[in-house]
Design a protein around this motif. Structure first.
Motif, PDB file in Angstrom:
ATOM      1  N   LEU A  81      16.638   3.002  76.770  1.00 54.02           N
ATOM      2  CA  LEU A  81      16.989   1.765  77.452  1.00 54.02           C
ATOM      3  C   LEU A  81      16.478   1.846  78.886  1.00 54.02           C
ATOM      4  O   LEU A  81      16.955   2.653  79.682  1.00 54.02           O
ATOM      5  CB  LEU A  81      18.510   1.603  77.434  1.00 54.02           C
ATOM      6  N   ALA A  82      15.469   1.021  79.208  1.00 54.37           N
ATOM      7  CA  ALA A  82      14.920   0.953  80.563  1.00 54.37           C
ATOM      8  C   ALA A  82      15.888   0.185  81.458  1.00 54.37           C
ATOM      9  O   ALA A  82      16.779  -0.509  80.963  1.00 54.37           O
ATOM     10  CB  ALA A  82      13.563   0.262  80.531  1.00 54.37           C
ATOM     11  N   PRO A  83      15.741   0.280  82.797  1.00 53.94           N
ATOM     12  CA  PRO A  83      16.607  -0.500  83.680  1.00 53.94           C
ATOM     13  C   PRO A  83      16.601  -1.984  83.312  1.00 53.94           C
ATOM     14  O   PRO A  83      15.549  -2.569  83.068  1.00 53.94           O
ATOM     15  CB  PRO A  83      16.003  -0.255  85.062  1.00 53.94           C
ATOM     16  N   GLU A  84      17.783  -2.546  83.239  1.00 54.14           N
ATOM     17  CA  GLU A  84      18.069  -3.918  82.830  1.00 54.14           C
ATOM     18  C   GLU A  84      17.898  -4.146  81.331  1.00 54.14           C
ATOM     19  O   GLU A  84      18.031  -5.263  80.844  1.00 54.14           O
ATOM     20  CB  GLU A  84      17.287  -4.954  83.640  1.00 54.14           C
ATOM     21  N   ASP A 119      28.819 -11.845  75.191  1.00 54.63           N
ATOM     22  CA  ASP A 119      27.402 -11.512  75.291  1.00 54.63           C
ATOM     23  C   ASP A 119      27.082 -11.215  76.741  1.00 54.63           C
ATOM     24  O   ASP A 119      27.874 -11.515  77.645  1.00 54.63           O
ATOM     25  CB  ASP A 119      26.504 -12.640  74.750  1.00 54.63           C
ATOM     26  N   VAL A 120      25.939 -10.583  76.962  1.00 55.59           N
ATOM     27  CA  VAL A 120      25.491 -10.250  78.309  1.00 55.59           C
ATOM     28  C   VAL A 120      23.970 -10.357  78.353  1.00 55.59           C
ATOM     29  O   VAL A 120      23.289 -10.054  77.374  1.00 55.59           O
ATOM     30  CB  VAL A 120      25.981  -8.839  78.734  1.00 55.59           C
ATOM     31  N   ARG A 121      23.455 -10.846  79.499  1.00 60.60           N
ATOM     32  CA  ARG A 121      22.015 -10.952  79.696  1.00 60.60           C
ATOM     33  C   ARG A 121      21.718 -10.844  81.178  1.00 60.60           C
ATOM     34  O   ARG A 121      22.623 -10.972  82.008  1.00 60.60           O
ATOM     35  CB  ARG A 121      21.479 -12.260  79.122  1.00 60.60           C
ATOM     36  N   CYS A 122      20.462 -10.639  81.528  1.00 63.46           N
ATOM     37  CA  CYS A 122      20.028 -10.568  82.920  1.00 63.46           C
ATOM     38  C   CYS A 122      19.205 -11.806  83.222  1.00 63.46           C
ATOM     39  O   CYS A 122      18.301 -12.155  82.452  1.00 63.46           O
ATOM     40  CB  CYS A 122      19.209  -9.311  83.173  1.00 63.46           C
ATOM     41  N   PHE A 182      21.028 -11.504  88.447  1.00 66.73           N
ATOM     42  CA  PHE A 182      22.362 -11.092  88.018  1.00 66.73           C
ATOM     43  C   PHE A 182      22.362 -10.661  86.557  1.00 66.73           C
ATOM     44  O   PHE A 182      21.594 -11.176  85.742  1.00 66.73           O
ATOM     45  CB  PHE A 182      23.348 -12.262  88.128  1.00 66.73           C
ATOM     46  N   ALA A 183      23.274  -9.748  86.228  1.00 63.69           N
ATOM     47  CA  ALA A 183      23.712  -9.566  84.844  1.00 63.69           C
ATOM     48  C   ALA A 183      24.854 -10.547  84.656  1.00 63.69           C
ATOM     49  O   ALA A 183      25.768 -10.615  85.491  1.00 63.69           O
ATOM     50  CB  ALA A 183      24.182  -8.143  84.605  1.00 63.69           C
ATOM     51  N   VAL A 184      24.798 -11.337  83.589  1.00 58.62           N
ATOM     52  CA  VAL A 184      25.793 -12.375  83.342  1.00 58.62           C
ATOM     53  C   VAL A 184      26.480 -12.087  82.012  1.00 58.62           C
ATOM     54  O   VAL A 184      25.838 -12.088  80.955  1.00 58.62           O
ATOM     55  CB  VAL A 184      25.148 -13.774  83.311  1.00 58.62           C
TER      56      VAL A 184
END
Length: 195
Positions: A81-84, A119-122, A182-184
Protein backbone atom coordinates in the motif's frame (compact mmCIF):
# COMPACT_ATOMS: atom_id res chain seq x y z
CA UNK A 1 -25.69 26.76 13.10
CA UNK A 2 -23.04 24.71 14.87
CA UNK A 3 -19.39 24.88 13.83
CA UNK A 4 -17.57 21.80 12.55
CA UNK A 5 -15.85 19.77 15.28
CA UNK A 6 -12.10 20.09 14.71
CA UNK A 7 -9.43 17.99 16.43
CA UNK A 8 -5.76 18.93 16.23
CA UNK A 9 -3.66 15.81 15.72
CA UNK A 10 -0.80 17.22 17.82
CA UNK A 11 -3.12 17.44 20.85
CA UNK A 12 -4.28 13.79 20.82
CA UNK A 13 -2.56 11.52 23.36
CA UNK A 14 -1.48 8.08 22.11
CA UNK A 15 -3.18 4.98 23.48
CA UNK A 16 -2.00 1.37 23.14
CA UNK A 17 -3.48 -1.01 20.58
CA UNK A 18 -5.83 -3.70 21.81
CA UNK A 19 -2.96 -6.21 21.38
CA UNK A 20 -0.45 -3.85 23.04
CA UNK A 21 1.95 -3.89 20.04
CA UNK A 22 1.47 -0.35 18.77
CA UNK A 23 -0.19 2.97 19.51
CA UNK A 24 -3.15 4.83 18.07
CA UNK A 25 -4.59 8.31 18.31
CA UNK A 26 -8.38 8.35 18.35
CA UNK A 27 -9.95 11.08 16.22
CA UNK A 28 -13.68 10.43 16.63
CA UNK A 29 -15.98 7.59 17.73
CA UNK A 30 -19.34 6.85 19.32
CA UNK A 31 -17.88 5.15 22.40
CA UNK A 32 -19.86 4.87 25.60
CA UNK A 33 -18.37 5.75 28.99
CA UNK A 34 -17.37 2.07 29.22
CA UNK A 35 -15.36 2.40 25.98
CA UNK A 36 -17.72 0.33 23.80
CA UNK A 37 -18.02 1.72 20.25
CA UNK A 38 -19.80 0.82 17.03
CA UNK A 39 -17.66 3.10 14.83
CA UNK A 40 -14.23 4.65 15.26
CA UNK A 41 -11.80 6.71 13.17
CA UNK A 42 -8.18 6.79 14.33
CA UNK A 43 -4.56 7.14 13.22
CA UNK A 44 -2.15 4.35 14.16
CA UNK A 45 1.64 4.35 14.23
CA UNK A 46 3.21 1.09 13.10
CA UNK A 47 6.76 0.34 14.23
CA UNK A 48 8.34 -2.72 12.64
CA UNK A 49 6.37 -5.79 11.60
CA UNK A 50 3.15 -5.91 13.63
CA UNK A 51 0.03 -8.09 13.68
CA UNK A 52 -3.27 -6.23 13.78
CA UNK A 53 -5.75 -6.74 16.60
CA UNK A 54 -8.85 -8.73 15.59
CA UNK A 55 -12.19 -6.89 15.50
CA UNK A 56 -14.92 -9.46 14.75
CA UNK A 57 -18.00 -8.01 13.05
CA UNK A 58 -16.18 -4.83 12.00
CA UNK A 59 -15.42 -3.53 8.51
CA UNK A 60 -12.00 -1.86 8.39
CA UNK A 61 -10.82 0.72 5.87
CA UNK A 62 -7.16 1.71 5.97
CA UNK A 63 -5.44 4.65 4.28
CA UNK A 64 -1.63 4.61 4.22
CA UNK A 65 -0.33 7.99 5.41
CA UNK A 66 3.39 7.28 5.08
CA UNK A 67 6.16 8.02 5.18
CA UNK A 68 6.75 5.43 2.50
CA UNK A 69 4.69 2.35 1.74
CA UNK A 70 3.55 -0.50 3.95
CA UNK A 71 3.62 -4.22 3.11
CA UNK A 72 0.44 -5.97 4.24
CA UNK A 73 -0.38 -9.65 4.50
CA UNK A 74 -4.15 -10.13 4.73
CA UNK A 75 -5.34 -13.74 5.18
CA UNK A 76 -2.28 -14.96 3.27
CA UNK A 77 -2.54 -12.40 0.46
CA UNK A 78 0.40 -9.97 0.08
CA UNK A 79 0.02 -6.40 -1.09
CA UNK A 80 1.92 -3.12 -0.92
CA UNK A 81 0.00 0.00 0.00
CA UNK A 82 1.65 3.22 -1.23
CA UNK A 83 0.95 6.55 0.54
CA UNK A 84 -2.75 7.40 0.18
CA UNK A 85 -3.45 3.85 -0.95
CA UNK A 86 -6.62 2.35 0.50
CA UNK A 87 -7.55 -1.20 1.45
CA UNK A 88 -10.76 -2.56 3.02
CA UNK A 89 -10.98 -5.83 4.95
CA UNK A 90 -13.01 -7.56 7.64
CA UNK A 91 -11.98 -7.26 11.27
CA UNK A 92 -11.76 -11.06 11.49
CA UNK A 93 -8.96 -11.13 8.89
CA UNK A 94 -5.47 -12.11 9.96
CA UNK A 95 -3.36 -9.05 9.09
CA UNK A 96 0.32 -8.25 9.50
CA UNK A 97 1.85 -4.90 8.53
CA UNK A 98 5.51 -4.14 7.76
CA UNK A 99 6.22 -0.45 7.05
CA UNK A 100 9.12 0.34 4.74
CA UNK A 101 10.08 3.51 6.66
CA UNK A 102 10.17 4.53 10.33
CA UNK A 103 7.32 6.62 11.69
CA UNK A 104 4.70 5.07 9.38
CA UNK A 105 1.11 6.09 10.08
CA UNK A 106 -2.23 4.84 8.79
CA UNK A 107 -5.78 6.10 9.03
CA UNK A 108 -8.28 3.50 10.24
CA UNK A 109 -12.02 3.70 9.63
CA UNK A 110 -13.76 0.96 11.59
CA UNK A 111 -17.51 0.34 11.76
CA UNK A 112 -19.68 -2.57 12.83
CA UNK A 113 -21.04 -4.23 9.70
CA UNK A 114 -24.44 -4.98 11.25
CA UNK A 115 -25.05 -1.31 12.10
CA UNK A 116 -23.11 0.93 9.69
CA UNK A 117 -22.10 1.32 6.08
CA UNK A 118 -18.73 3.01 5.70
CA UNK A 119 -16.24 4.04 3.05
CA UNK A 120 -13.11 6.16 2.77
CA UNK A 121 -11.38 7.91 -0.13
CA UNK A 122 -8.80 10.64 -0.78
CA UNK A 123 -9.98 13.77 -2.59
CA UNK A 124 -8.77 17.24 -3.60
CA UNK A 125 -10.86 20.31 -2.73
CA UNK A 126 -14.09 18.61 -1.65
CA UNK A 127 -15.86 22.00 -1.67
CA UNK A 128 -19.09 22.23 0.32
CA UNK A 129 -19.28 18.86 2.05
CA UNK A 130 -22.47 17.65 3.70
CA UNK A 131 -22.97 14.85 6.20
CA UNK A 132 -26.52 14.15 5.04
CA UNK A 133 -28.08 11.64 7.43
CA UNK A 134 -24.70 10.23 8.45
CA UNK A 135 -21.29 11.29 9.72
CA UNK A 136 -18.37 12.59 7.67
CA UNK A 137 -14.81 12.67 9.01
CA UNK A 138 -12.21 14.65 7.03
CA UNK A 139 -8.48 14.26 7.72
CA UNK A 140 -6.11 16.84 6.22
CA UNK A 141 -3.41 15.25 4.06
CA UNK A 142 -1.40 18.46 3.63
CA UNK A 143 -0.61 21.69 5.46
CA UNK A 144 -2.68 23.92 3.18
CA UNK A 145 -6.14 22.68 4.16
CA UNK A 146 -9.02 24.99 5.09
CA UNK A 147 -12.40 24.27 6.69
CA UNK A 148 -14.80 27.22 6.64
CA UNK A 149 -11.72 29.42 6.29
CA UNK A 150 -9.88 27.92 9.28
CA UNK A 151 -6.38 26.56 8.55
CA UNK A 152 -5.61 22.96 9.44
CA UNK A 153 -2.24 21.27 9.84
CA UNK A 154 -1.56 17.87 8.28
CA UNK A 155 -3.60 15.14 10.04
CA UNK A 156 -5.92 17.57 11.82
CA UNK A 157 -9.46 16.25 11.48
CA UNK A 158 -13.01 17.51 11.22
CA UNK A 159 -16.34 15.81 11.98
CA UNK A 160 -19.57 16.81 10.26
CA UNK A 161 -22.88 15.37 11.43
CA UNK A 162 -25.19 15.42 14.39
CA UNK A 163 -23.60 12.58 16.35
CA UNK A 164 -21.90 13.09 19.69
CA UNK A 165 -18.63 11.24 20.25
CA UNK A 166 -16.17 10.46 22.99
CA UNK A 167 -13.72 12.85 21.38
CA UNK A 168 -16.22 15.69 21.06
CA UNK A 169 -19.20 16.17 23.35
CA UNK A 170 -21.18 18.63 21.21
CA UNK A 171 -23.08 18.25 17.95
CA UNK A 172 -21.19 19.23 14.81
CA UNK A 173 -22.49 21.20 11.87
CA UNK A 174 -23.93 19.19 9.01
CA UNK A 175 -21.82 20.88 6.31
CA UNK A 176 -18.62 22.86 5.77
CA UNK A 177 -16.67 24.50 2.94
CA UNK A 178 -13.54 22.36 2.60
CA UNK A 179 -10.39 23.19 0.59
CA UNK A 180 -7.20 21.14 0.24
CA UNK A 181 -6.44 17.42 0.05
CA UNK A 182 -8.30 15.19 2.49
CA UNK A 183 -9.07 11.60 3.38
CA UNK A 184 -12.86 11.56 3.62
CA UNK A 185 -14.64 8.86 5.63
CA UNK A 186 -18.42 8.51 5.44
CA UNK A 187 -20.36 6.49 8.01
CA UNK A 188 -24.11 6.01 7.69
CA UNK A 189 -26.67 3.80 9.40
CA UNK A 190 -27.23 0.56 7.51
CA UNK A 191 -30.62 0.82 5.83
CA UNK A 192 -31.30 -2.91 5.99
CA UNK A 193 -29.66 -4.39 9.13
CA UNK A 194 -27.96 -7.72 8.59
CA UNK A 195 -29.82 -10.50 10.29
Amino acid sequence: MNAPLIVEYSAIPPTPWKNGRGVTRNLFDDATDAGVWTWRVSIAEITGTQPYSPYPGVRRGQVALGPGAVELRIDGRDLVLAPEGIVVFDGEAEVTASPREAGFLDLNVMARRDTWESDVRCVDDPGVTEAGDGIVILVALGDTALVDGRSLARLDSVMLGASASASASASASASADVRGRFAVARIAARRHPLG
